[in-house]
Each structure stands twice: as C-alpha cells, then as structure tokens.
Motif scaffolding. Sequence first.
Motif, PDB file in Angstrom:
ATOM      1  N   VAL A   1     -63.682  33.204 -16.274  1.00  0.00           N
ATOM      2  CA  VAL A   1     -63.006  32.258 -15.386  1.00  0.00           C
ATOM      3  C   VAL A   1     -61.836  32.937 -14.675  1.00  0.00           C
ATOM      4  O   VAL A   1     -60.931  33.467 -15.323  1.00  0.00           O
ATOM      5  N   GLY A   2     -61.870  32.911 -13.353  1.00  0.00           N
ATOM      6  CA  GLY A   2     -60.795  33.500 -12.571  1.00  0.00           C
ATOM      7  C   GLY A   2     -60.123  32.529 -11.640  1.00  0.00           C
ATOM      8  O   GLY A   2     -58.923  32.628 -11.359  1.00  0.00           O
TER       9      GLY A   2
ATOM     10  N   ASP B   1     -57.723  27.357  -7.287  1.00  0.00           N
ATOM     11  CA  ASP B   1     -56.462  27.733  -7.931  1.00  0.00           C
ATOM     12  C   ASP B   1     -56.695  28.903  -8.885  1.00  0.00           C
ATOM     13  O   ASP B   1     -57.621  28.869  -9.708  1.00  0.00           O
ATOM     14  N   PRO B   2     -55.871  29.954  -8.833  1.00  0.00           N
ATOM     15  CA  PRO B   2     -56.052  31.103  -9.729  1.00  0.00           C
ATOM     16  C   PRO B   2     -55.776  30.730 -11.181  1.00  0.00           C
ATOM     17  O   PRO B   2     -54.797  30.056 -11.486  1.00  0.00           O
ATOM     18  N   LEU B   3     -56.647  31.202 -12.083  1.00  0.00           N
ATOM     19  CA  LEU B   3     -56.505  30.918 -13.512  1.00  0.00           C
ATOM     20  C   LEU B   3     -56.481  32.195 -14.352  1.00  0.00           C
ATOM     21  O   LEU B   3     -56.498  32.131 -15.576  1.00  0.00           O
ATOM     22  N   LEU B   4     -56.448  33.342 -13.674  1.00  0.00           N
ATOM     23  CA  LEU B   4     -56.414  34.621 -14.369  1.00  0.00           C
ATOM     24  C   LEU B   4     -55.479  35.555 -13.618  1.00  0.00           C
ATOM     25  O   LEU B   4     -55.600  35.729 -12.402  1.00  0.00           O
ATOM     26  N   ALA B   5     -54.541  36.146 -14.333  1.00  0.00           N
ATOM     27  CA  ALA B   5     -53.609  37.074 -13.697  1.00  0.00           C
ATOM     28  C   ALA B   5     -54.365  38.275 -13.136  1.00  0.00           C
ATOM     29  O   ALA B   5     -55.338  38.743 -13.732  1.00  0.00           O
TER      30      ALA B   5
ATOM     31  N   GLN C   1     -71.769  30.076 -35.195  1.00  0.00           N
ATOM     32  CA  GLN C   1     -73.107  30.570 -34.861  1.00  0.00           C
ATOM     33  C   GLN C   1     -73.228  30.938 -33.383  1.00  0.00           C
ATOM     34  O   GLN C   1     -74.252  31.462 -32.957  1.00  0.00           O
ATOM     35  N   ALA C   2     -72.183  30.668 -32.628  1.00  0.00           N
ATOM     36  CA  ALA C   2     -72.070  31.139 -31.247  1.00  0.00           C
ATOM     37  C   ALA C   2     -70.630  30.919 -30.811  1.00  0.00           C
ATOM     38  O   ALA C   2     -69.945  30.016 -31.305  1.00  0.00           O
ATOM     39  N   VAL C   3     -70.172  31.758 -29.880  1.00  0.00           N
ATOM     40  CA  VAL C   3     -68.827  31.642 -29.326  1.00  0.00           C
ATOM     41  C   VAL C   3     -68.933  31.643 -27.804  1.00  0.00           C
ATOM     42  O   VAL C   3     -69.738  32.379 -27.227  1.00  0.00           O
ATOM     43  N   LYS C   4     -68.125  30.821 -27.170  1.00  0.00           N
ATOM     44  CA  LYS C   4     -68.038  30.792 -25.711  1.00  0.00           C
ATOM     45  C   LYS C   4     -66.592  31.013 -25.307  1.00  0.00           C
ATOM     46  O   LYS C   4     -65.684  30.395 -25.868  1.00  0.00           O
ATOM     47  N   THR C   5     -66.343  31.908 -24.364  1.00  0.00           N
ATOM     48  CA  THR C   5     -64.986  32.088 -23.853  1.00  0.00           C
ATOM     49  C   THR C   5     -64.891  31.580 -22.427  1.00  0.00           C
ATOM     50  O   THR C   5     -65.840  31.677 -21.650  1.00  0.00           O
ATOM     51  N   GLY C   6     -63.713  31.055 -22.107  1.00  0.00           N
ATOM     52  CA  GLY C   6     -63.460  30.573 -20.749  1.00  0.00           C
ATOM     53  C   GLY C   6     -62.153  31.133 -20.230  1.00  0.00           C
ATOM     54  O   GLY C   6     -61.921  32.342 -20.269  1.00  0.00           O
ATOM     55  N   MET C   7     -61.254  30.263 -19.794  1.00  0.00           N
ATOM     56  CA  MET C   7     -59.968  30.691 -19.244  1.00  0.00           C
ATOM     57  C   MET C   7     -59.127  31.381 -20.315  1.00  0.00           C
ATOM     58  O   MET C   7     -58.787  30.791 -21.332  1.00  0.00           O
ATOM     59  N   LEU C   8     -58.761  32.647 -20.044  1.00  0.00           N
ATOM     60  CA  LEU C   8     -57.922  33.400 -20.971  1.00  0.00           C
ATOM     61  C   LEU C   8     -56.600  33.830 -20.346  1.00  0.00           C
ATOM     62  O   LEU C   8     -55.742  34.377 -21.036  1.00  0.00           O
ATOM     63  N   ALA C   9     -56.443  33.629 -19.059  1.00  0.00           N
ATOM     64  CA  ALA C   9     -55.160  33.684 -18.347  1.00  0.00           C
ATOM     65  C   ALA C   9     -54.536  35.058 -18.165  1.00  0.00           C
ATOM     66  O   ALA C   9     -54.169  35.431 -17.061  1.00  0.00           O
TER      67      ALA C   9
ATOM     68  N   THR D   1     -68.489  17.891  -8.897  1.00  0.00           N
ATOM     69  CA  THR D   1     -69.062  19.030  -9.612  1.00  0.00           C
ATOM     70  C   THR D   1     -68.054  19.747 -10.511  1.00  0.00           C
ATOM     71  O   THR D   1     -68.317  20.852 -10.978  1.00  0.00           O
ATOM     72  N   HIS D   2     -66.917  19.134 -10.745  1.00  0.00           N
ATOM     73  CA  HIS D   2     -65.874  19.775 -11.553  1.00  0.00           C
ATOM     74  C   HIS D   2     -66.383  20.051 -12.968  1.00  0.00           C
ATOM     75  O   HIS D   2     -66.950  19.173 -13.614  1.00  0.00           O
ATOM     76  N   GLY D   3     -66.198  21.278 -13.441  1.00  0.00           N
ATOM     77  CA  GLY D   3     -66.598  21.632 -14.793  1.00  0.00           C
ATOM     78  C   GLY D   3     -67.980  22.237 -14.909  1.00  0.00           C
ATOM     79  O   GLY D   3     -68.441  22.507 -16.023  1.00  0.00           O
ATOM     80  N   THR D   4     -68.635  22.510 -13.783  1.00  0.00           N
ATOM     81  CA  THR D   4     -70.015  23.007 -13.827  1.00  0.00           C
ATOM     82  C   THR D   4     -70.136  24.307 -14.609  1.00  0.00           C
ATOM     83  O   THR D   4     -71.008  24.457 -15.473  1.00  0.00           O
ATOM     84  N   GLY D   5     -69.262  25.279 -14.307  1.00  0.00           N
ATOM     85  CA  GLY D   5     -69.368  26.579 -14.958  1.00  0.00           C
ATOM     86  C   GLY D   5     -69.099  26.520 -16.451  1.00  0.00           C
ATOM     87  O   GLY D   5     -69.812  27.136 -17.250  1.00  0.00           O
ATOM     88  N   CYS D   6     -68.069  25.788 -16.839  1.00  0.00           N
ATOM     89  CA  CYS D   6     -67.760  25.628 -18.263  1.00  0.00           C
ATOM     90  C   CYS D   6     -68.932  24.984 -18.991  1.00  0.00           C
ATOM     91  O   CYS D   6     -69.301  25.380 -20.097  1.00  0.00           O
TER      92      CYS D   6
END
Length: 292
Positions: free
Chosen positions: A118-119, A125-129, A86-94, A234-239
Amino acid sequence: MTTTSAHSASARSAPPRVLTVAGSDSGGGAGIQADLKTMLALGTHGMSVVAAVTAQNSLGVQGYWELPAEAVRAQFRSVVDDIGVQAVKTGMLASAELVETVAGLLADVAAPVVVDPVGVSKHGDPLLAQDALDSVRTKLLPVATVATPNLDEVAQLTGVRVTNEAGLREAAAAVLSYGPRWALIKGGHLARHTDGDGSGTDARTSGAEEAVDLLTDGHEEHWLRAPRHDNRHTHGTGCTLASALAAGLARGLPVPEAARAAKEYVTGALAAGFPLGEGLGPVDHGWRLRGS
C-alpha cells in the motif's frame, strides 16, 4: 450447559487463522477493518497487528500516525507465539522502520504471506513515506508468497507504467525481480480496454469493460477476468482482495485457486458497494451473507 455439550464446545476446532498487519481505517471501508470483515466472511479467524492509525472517511485521509516499532513487534509476537497463524497479510506500513520490522518478523514465519504494498489511498492520499520504498523492494517483497500491487503501486516501486493489458506481463516481471514467489498485478486501474492490436475505448465509457488481473510466478500465467461493474463505491478493494487471498491460502488452497476465489469474492463485493458519507463508499464485505 451440560457436561456433554460443554465438552463438544471445547472440542470444536478453531477455523483457519489469518493475521493482518496493516493500518486502521476509521471509516471502516479499508485497512484492518476491511481485512477482518473479509476474513470473517470467508470462514477464517482474523487477527490484527495495528501498524498505523488513520483519520479517514469517504472523502479521503485527513491524517495518519504510525505506531512505534516496539508496539508492532509486541502485537505480532503476542499473536504468533500463542495462537499461531496459517496466513499473514500486510497492508499499510507507513515507514521504512515499520517495513523493515515487519519483514524481519515475517522471515521467521512458515505460513504464506500476502504483501499488499500500500502506497496511496483510493483518494490519492500518500500512505507510505518515500524513503520506505527501497525497504519494501529489498526487505518486504522478498518474504512474500504473493505480492498484490495495483498499477499505481507497480509504477511507484518499479517505474513500469502499464497502459494496456499486455503491459501487465512487464509489470509482473519487474515485481518478481524483487523476490516474491508470485505476483498478482491488479489491472483495475487500466484506463483503456485494449483489443489485440492495442486499440480500444476508454474504460470509463465502455460498458463491456472487463477488470483483468495477472497472476504469475514467472513461469505459469493465470489471467483473472471479471465484469467491470458500474459502481463508484470501491473503497477498500485492494485490502479486500489481499485479505481474501490470504484467507484462501490459510484454508490450504494453492495460490492460483486462492487467487481465483479472491477475485470472485471481490467482484461480488464491488457490485454490492454502497454509498457512505459524501464521497466514495466501500465495497460490501458481507454481500454473500445477505445472499445479494
């Protein structure tokens, strides 16, 4: 269990279902772990597609490994085709391949989609190419119901650098130009608190600071304001914010109402953030469950 009680148990309807497509955080503060905790705390059933695995703790990200596109596609189809969402959330896709794979899968899903582009991690630390940025712009953002970039991600995707509250409008317009229906620009990284004339004091020294976000579809604006808590954990705020927003949408709330509810939940989680390890601790996803 009696026949009657067994029937009652089987007849109970499932809670709203929310799917996260993101990376795993081995430290438990962000990524899929944060998403699932948030979804549970807000009364929904969380499900997951693991797109990447990180070696991560309170000090930073020591490494990450993306999963094959085939594995991501199989996880997604397994959940969506049987259980439904009923909903989808995307985060780190690398990587560009994973971004394009996920965007293609989401194009056929009728449920609302929250894209957290997420970048970079909380520690920088970079999480997206780098070569995946164009895929985010042209493939992923167009399928988003709401995109939720922070100011670093806005700059990375659009080149717009926001230095004051008024700049959130320009940032939102730049993000909306790539096709999401709504943009929620998170102003938590603003370095200065501005008054009407653009003057202000450093956020790190101003006790009266507000955390200001702007939600807009290009026509209506919703300014989301909350106290800025003096808490470094504050780790994880955006997620957490993106997952809370997705949970609200899964429960049938309109986007503005879901965003306000998500902001309220995250503000409480930030206030209750706790130390963990030697670095930045996480927000507290269970703060409401403990009545704190």
